[in-house]
Enzyme design. Sequence first.
Site, PDB file in Angstrom:
ATOM      1  N   ARG A  22       4.224  -2.028   6.271  1.00  0.00           N
ATOM      2  CA  ARG A  22       4.846  -3.283   5.829  1.00  0.00           C
ATOM      3  C   ARG A  22       6.366  -3.148   5.942  1.00  0.00           C
ATOM      4  O   ARG A  22       6.919  -2.091   5.704  1.00  0.00           O
ATOM      5  CB  ARG A  22       4.444  -3.541   4.376  1.00  0.00           C
ATOM      6  N   ASP A 102       3.295   5.026   1.695  1.00  0.00           N
ATOM      7  CA  ASP A 102       2.493   4.402   0.640  1.00  0.00           C
ATOM      8  C   ASP A 102       1.163   5.153   0.544  1.00  0.00           C
ATOM      9  O   ASP A 102       0.429   5.250   1.524  1.00  0.00           O
ATOM     10  CB  ASP A 102       2.269   2.934   0.999  1.00  0.00           C
ATOM     11  N   ASP A 104      -1.429   4.299  -1.418  1.00  0.00           N
ATOM     12  CA  ASP A 104      -2.505   3.397  -1.804  1.00  0.00           C
ATOM     13  C   ASP A 104      -2.605   3.076  -3.291  1.00  0.00           C
ATOM     14  O   ASP A 104      -2.745   1.915  -3.641  1.00  0.00           O
ATOM     15  CB  ASP A 104      -3.883   3.908  -1.336  1.00  0.00           C
ATOM     16  N   ASP A 106      -1.917   2.008  -6.923  1.00  0.00           N
ATOM     17  CA  ASP A 106      -0.895   1.133  -7.493  1.00  0.00           C
ATOM     18  C   ASP A 106      -1.198   0.891  -8.965  1.00  0.00           C
ATOM     19  O   ASP A 106      -2.345   1.007  -9.402  1.00  0.00           O
ATOM     20  CB  ASP A 106      -0.865  -0.221  -6.771  1.00  0.00           C
ATOM     21  N   ASP A 119      -6.477  -0.312  -6.489  1.00  0.00           N
ATOM     22  CA  ASP A 119      -6.691   0.282  -5.163  1.00  0.00           C
ATOM     23  C   ASP A 119      -7.236   1.706  -5.180  1.00  0.00           C
ATOM     24  O   ASP A 119      -6.998   2.474  -4.247  1.00  0.00           O
ATOM     25  CB  ASP A 119      -5.412   0.206  -4.322  1.00  0.00           C
ATOM     26  N   GLU A 122      -9.483   2.150  -2.143  1.00  0.00           N
ATOM     27  CA  GLU A 122      -8.672   2.289  -0.924  1.00  0.00           C
ATOM     28  C   GLU A 122      -8.101   3.708  -0.823  1.00  0.00           C
ATOM     29  O   GLU A 122      -8.094   4.309   0.247  1.00  0.00           O
ATOM     30  CB  GLU A 122      -7.540   1.255  -0.938  1.00  0.00           C
TER      31      GLU A 122
END
Length: 176
Positions: A22, A102, A104, A106, A119, A122
């Site tokens: 991102r 990142d 994953d 959060d 997450d 994930e």
Amino acid sequence: MKLSTGMTVPIHSYKHDQKLHRIWKKAVVLEQTQHMLVTANFRTRVIECDGRSWHTKEPAICYFYNDLWFNIIGMLKKDGVYFYCNLSSPYLYDGEAIKYIDYDLDIKVFPDGSYILLDEREYQEHSKMMDYPQDIMDIIISQREELIRRIEHAEKPFCLSDIHHYYEQYKSLTKK
């Protein structure tokens, strides 16, 4: 490399496999100390790895650390400050962008101080798919516990005074 107050820089988030995840097109630098970088943005364009893009809806104060494995985004919404905390590598600035990986996991913190973990599935999937090393997984889990401790004790930036100070600074720098 040193950033200076008022500079506008992009933020790049990567995944462990080094793929770009991102991009925030611009953030304004508010402060850089030995271990922390604080930026702010509002209505900035965000580009996802699949090419989709969107704009942030509210002012955000972002805390990046070069010695901690998380970053914290304080979003100033009408009904209070929400925090979105990313378990991530420490940041670096290479002259192009603020960058981090990142990992994953959060944590979302609500204005009343309650929080939820996000997450986890994930994280489990990506840790296998991208073969996260055990030492990094150990760091991520211990840093998640440190982050929860800071949330529960309302330590900076979760005590809110910093967020409002930085938001006033951001408005002054950008004349918003």
